[in-house]
Design a protein around this motif. Structure first.
Motif, PDB file in Angstrom:
ATOM      1  N   THR A  62     -13.843  -3.321 -15.296  1.00 38.23           N
ATOM      2  CA  THR A  62     -12.676  -3.718 -16.083  1.00 38.23           C
ATOM      3  C   THR A  62     -11.472  -2.871 -15.684  1.00 38.23           C
ATOM      4  N   PRO A  63     -10.374  -3.498 -15.239  1.00 40.20           N
ATOM      5  CA  PRO A  63      -9.199  -2.715 -14.844  1.00 40.20           C
ATOM      6  C   PRO A  63      -8.575  -2.006 -16.031  1.00 40.20           C
ATOM      7  N   GLU A  64      -8.001  -0.840 -15.767  1.00 39.46           N
ATOM      8  CA  GLU A  64      -7.334  -0.106 -16.830  1.00 39.46           C
ATOM      9  C   GLU A  64      -6.054  -0.844 -17.236  1.00 39.46           C
ATOM     10  N   PRO A  65      -5.775  -0.910 -18.534  1.00 37.81           N
ATOM     11  CA  PRO A  65      -4.545  -1.587 -18.962  1.00 37.81           C
ATOM     12  C   PRO A  65      -3.319  -0.789 -18.553  1.00 37.81           C
ATOM     13  N   GLY A  66      -2.230  -1.501 -18.303  1.00 36.44           N
ATOM     14  CA  GLY A  66      -0.996  -0.821 -17.937  1.00 36.44           C
ATOM     15  C   GLY A  66      -0.350  -1.458 -16.732  1.00 36.44           C
ATOM     16  N   THR A  67       0.858  -1.035 -16.465  1.00 35.28           N
ATOM     17  CA  THR A  67       1.635  -1.637 -15.381  1.00 35.28           C
ATOM     18  C   THR A  67       1.185  -1.165 -13.999  1.00 35.28           C
ATOM     19  N   ARG A  68       0.547   0.003 -13.925  1.00 36.36           N
ATOM     20  CA  ARG A  68       0.180   0.514 -12.603  1.00 36.36           C
ATOM     21  C   ARG A  68      -0.884  -0.346 -11.932  1.00 36.36           C
ATOM     22  N   ASP A  69      -1.814  -0.851 -12.701  1.00 34.33           N
ATOM     23  CA  ASP A  69      -2.807  -1.771 -12.145  1.00 34.33           C
ATOM     24  C   ASP A  69      -2.114  -3.026 -11.618  1.00 34.33           C
ATOM     25  N   LEU A  70      -1.144  -3.525 -12.369  1.00 35.44           N
ATOM     26  CA  LEU A  70      -0.385  -4.699 -11.934  1.00 35.44           C
ATOM     27  C   LEU A  70       0.375  -4.410 -10.643  1.00 35.44           C
ATOM     28  N   ILE A  71       1.029  -3.253 -10.568  1.00 33.63           N
ATOM     29  CA  ILE A  71       1.816  -2.898  -9.376  1.00 33.63           C
ATOM     30  C   ILE A  71       0.915  -2.756  -8.155  1.00 33.63           C
ATOM     31  N   VAL A  72      -0.190  -2.048  -8.319  1.00 29.16           N
ATOM     32  CA  VAL A  72      -1.072  -1.786  -7.175  1.00 29.16           C
ATOM     33  C   VAL A  72      -1.748  -3.057  -6.703  1.00 29.16           C
ATOM     34  N   TRP A  73      -2.399  -3.770  -7.621  1.00 32.15           N
ATOM     35  CA  TRP A  73      -3.272  -4.880  -7.205  1.00 32.15           C
ATOM     36  C   TRP A  73      -2.547  -6.200  -7.013  1.00 32.15           C
ATOM     37  N   GLN A  74      -1.595  -6.500  -7.868  1.00 32.52           N
ATOM     38  CA  GLN A  74      -0.954  -7.804  -7.813  1.00 32.52           C
ATOM     39  C   GLN A  74       0.306  -7.838  -6.958  1.00 32.52           C
ATOM     40  N   LEU A  75       1.011  -6.707  -6.852  1.00 26.45           N
ATOM     41  CA  LEU A  75       2.288  -6.696  -6.138  1.00 26.45           C
ATOM     42  C   LEU A  75       2.189  -6.067  -4.750  1.00 26.45           C
ATOM     43  N   ARG A  76       1.707  -4.835  -4.684  1.00 27.51           N
ATOM     44  CA  ARG A  76       1.782  -4.107  -3.415  1.00 27.51           C
ATOM     45  C   ARG A  76       0.592  -4.338  -2.490  1.00 27.51           C
ATOM     46  N   ALA A  77      -0.609  -4.423  -3.023  1.00 30.25           N
ATOM     47  CA  ALA A  77      -1.785  -4.581  -2.164  1.00 30.25           C
ATOM     48  C   ALA A  77      -1.747  -5.861  -1.336  1.00 30.25           C
ATOM     49  N   PRO A  78      -1.486  -7.032  -1.930  1.00 33.75           N
ATOM     50  CA  PRO A  78      -1.434  -8.238  -1.086  1.00 33.75           C
ATOM     51  C   PRO A  78      -0.308  -8.195  -0.063  1.00 33.75           C
ATOM     52  N   ARG A  79       0.813  -7.576  -0.426  1.00 31.46           N
ATOM     53  CA  ARG A  79       1.917  -7.488   0.533  1.00 31.46           C
ATOM     54  C   ARG A  79       1.537  -6.583   1.711  1.00 31.46           C
ATOM     55  N   ALA A  80       0.919  -5.445   1.425  1.00 32.43           N
ATOM     56  CA  ALA A  80       0.527  -4.533   2.499  1.00 32.43           C
ATOM     57  C   ALA A  80      -0.504  -5.184   3.419  1.00 32.43           C
ATOM     58  N   LEU A  81      -1.472  -5.889   2.841  1.00 37.32           N
ATOM     59  CA  LEU A  81      -2.487  -6.551   3.656  1.00 37.32           C
ATOM     60  C   LEU A  81      -1.890  -7.698   4.472  1.00 37.32           C
ATOM     61  N   LEU A  82      -0.943  -8.429   3.886  1.00 37.66           N
ATOM     62  CA  LEU A  82      -0.280  -9.503   4.627  1.00 37.66           C
ATOM     63  C   LEU A  82       0.516  -8.929   5.797  1.00 37.66           C
ATOM     64  N   ALA A  83       1.164  -7.765   5.593  1.00 40.15           N
ATOM     65  CA  ALA A  83       1.875  -7.102   6.686  1.00 40.15           C
ATOM     66  C   ALA A  83       0.920  -6.743   7.813  1.00 40.15           C
ATOM     67  N   ALA A  84      -0.271  -6.259   7.457  1.00 42.02           N
ATOM     68  CA  ALA A  84      -1.256  -5.901   8.481  1.00 42.02           C
ATOM     69  C   ALA A  84      -1.710  -7.138   9.252  1.00 42.02           C
ATOM     70  N   VAL A  85      -1.957  -8.235   8.543  1.00 41.09           N
ATOM     71  CA  VAL A  85      -2.413  -9.460   9.201  1.00 41.09           C
ATOM     72  C   VAL A  85      -1.324 -10.009  10.122  1.00 41.09           C
ATOM     73  N   VAL A  86      -0.089 -10.061   9.638  1.00 39.24           N
ATOM     74  CA  VAL A  86       1.009 -10.578  10.451  1.00 39.24           C
ATOM     75  C   VAL A  86       1.242  -9.681  11.667  1.00 39.24           C
ATOM     76  N   GLY A  87       1.220  -8.366  11.469  1.00 35.34           N
ATOM     77  CA  GLY A  87       1.397  -7.447  12.596  1.00 35.34           C
ATOM     78  C   GLY A  87       0.311  -7.604  13.633  1.00 35.34           C
ATOM     79  N   ALA A  88      -0.947  -7.761  13.186  1.00 33.88           N
ATOM     80  CA  ALA A  88      -2.050  -7.976  14.127  1.00 33.88           C
ATOM     81  C   ALA A  88      -1.843  -9.260  14.918  1.00 33.88           C
ATOM     82  N   GLY A  89      -1.423 -10.314  14.225  1.00 37.08           N
ATOM     83  CA  GLY A  89      -1.180 -11.579  14.910  1.00 37.08           C
ATOM     84  C   GLY A  89      -0.058 -11.500  15.922  1.00 37.08           C
ATOM     85  N   LEU A  90       1.035 -10.824  15.566  1.00 37.14           N
ATOM     86  CA  LEU A  90       2.157 -10.685  16.497  1.00 37.14           C
ATOM     87  C   LEU A  90       1.753  -9.864  17.723  1.00 37.14           C
ATOM     88  N   GLY A  91       0.932  -8.820  17.506  1.00 35.09           N
ATOM     89  CA  GLY A  91       0.445  -8.043  18.644  1.00 35.09           C
ATOM     90  C   GLY A  91      -0.394  -8.890  19.586  1.00 35.09           C
TER      91      GLY A  91
END
Length: 354
Positions: A62-91
């Motif tokens: 169960t995720p801990e309540p609060g905005t930090r879980d939202l920031i990490v998992w819903q906002l920043r994590a998918p963006r960082a992983l998408l950057a890695a995938v796009v960068g790998a593809g461009l390479g």
């Protein structure tokens, strides 16, 4: 066994160890870059807490309540992983295109492939797909068609008269790319919504803003399949670097190989542009750096280029997102600042040699 053959055999373990060391270092750098990308932002989150949130999500706790879980998992994590995938593809695309056209100055951006993909994606967007939430299969398919058409046109221009000139290829790519970019701008102006127009213009300069977990599936699958397809053609790519006649003499069906490479690189470019916009110079920079690290054998160069491209774009996206307090900088602006001086340096070296 001759002395030369013995020396070559003795160098193989050392070369393999070097490639393994480079791959391990890049993997560690990618993990570190992803961690920092999720940690840094308008609200900095301690690295230990980042991994706590990720660990809870991955284990099903169960995720801990609060905005930090939202920031990490819903906002920043998918963006960082998408950057890695796009960068790998461009390479990967940059490495394959440079081998296919035998030109170290080639990349999807300079050859107009990204411009064609952008035109296809914008055409679908202006006709009704939302730039923030509608980047699905329809936009990816349109971007692929645009990339394939522009690549074919550039190649036809470079082969006019029966010959082939690397310089003519680059010039044709730049010219056709600018024409397609102009037509794309015209389509953007036809959008009736001013907010949509601003969003498209920002996206065209390269942006991963608004990335979601659902957006990861198509580009991740495309990059994985692209890596497998290109890796299976690593030996023919090595032969192609020696010229069409030499490659044909070694048993390579050059025409068929180029058609396959056209399809793979255009598909990858189309899918990547659909989710990130046209990000230039990554496909130019990464293969050059990786050749210095592991040599020109595509059996080693392709996976290392994918790793290096992922690291580079995650770092660039983090810089673009955090450099200014008031607004986000388009990724394409940062990669242009990095890549343009390298391009000028490479052009200067080629002019000196000629």
């Amino acid at each position: 066994m001759t002395a030369a053959a013995t020396a070559a055999t003795d160098r193989r373990p050392a070369r393999t160890a070097r490639v393994g060391l480079v791959a391990t270092a890049l993997t560690a750098a990618l993990v570190a870059a992803l961690t920092l990308a999720v940690s840094l932002g308008a609200v900095d989150i301690p690295i230990a807490e980042v991994w706590t949130v990720v660990g809870r999500r991955l284990t099903g706790a169960t995720p801990e309540p609060g905005t930090r879980d939202l920031i990490v998992w819903q906002l920043r994590a998918p963006r960082a992983l998408l950057a890695a995938v796009v960068g790998a593809g461009l390479g990967l695309v940059g490495t394959a295109v440079q081998a296919m056209v035998r030109n170290p100055l080639a990349d999807p951006y300079l050859l107009g492939i990204s411009s064609g993909a952008s035109l296809g994606a914008v055409a679908v967007t202006v006709l009704g797909a939302g730039i923030g939430t509608g980047l699905g299969f329809g936009v990816s398919a349109a971007a692929f068609a645009g990339a394939l058409a522009s690549f074919a046109l550039v190649w036809a221009m470079a082969r006019r008269g029966g010959g082939f000139s690397p310089l003519r290829l680059v010039l044709a790519g730049v010219g056709i790319g600018q024409f397609l970019s102009g037509f794309t701008s015209f389509l953007v102006l036809q959008a009736g919504d001013e907010q949509q127009t601003r969003g498209i213009l920002f996206w065209l300069m390269g942006s991963l803003g608004g990335a979601t977990w659902s957006q990861l599936a198509i580009p991740t699958a495309a990059v994985a399949l692209g890596l497998l397809a290109l890796q299976a053609r690593a030996r023919p790519l090595n032969a192609l670097l020696m010229g069409d006649e030499t490659a044909a003499g070694l048993g390579v069906d050059v025409t068929r190989l180029r058609r396959e490479l056209f399809a793979v690189t255009s598909l990858l470019t189309g899918v990547l542009v659909a989710v990130s916009g046209a990000i230039g110079f990554v496909g130019l920079l990464v293969p050059h750096v990786c050749r210095l690290l592991v040599g020109g054998d595509h059996r080693r160069l392709l996976p290392v280029s994918a790793l290096a491209g992922a690291v580079l774009l995650v770092v660039v996206d983090t810089v673009a997102r955090t450099a200014l307090d008031t607004q986000e900088v388009p990724i394409g602006v940062v990669t242009a600042l990095l890549g343009a001086p390298v391009l000028l340096y490479l052009l200067d070296r080629r002019l000196e040699r000629s």
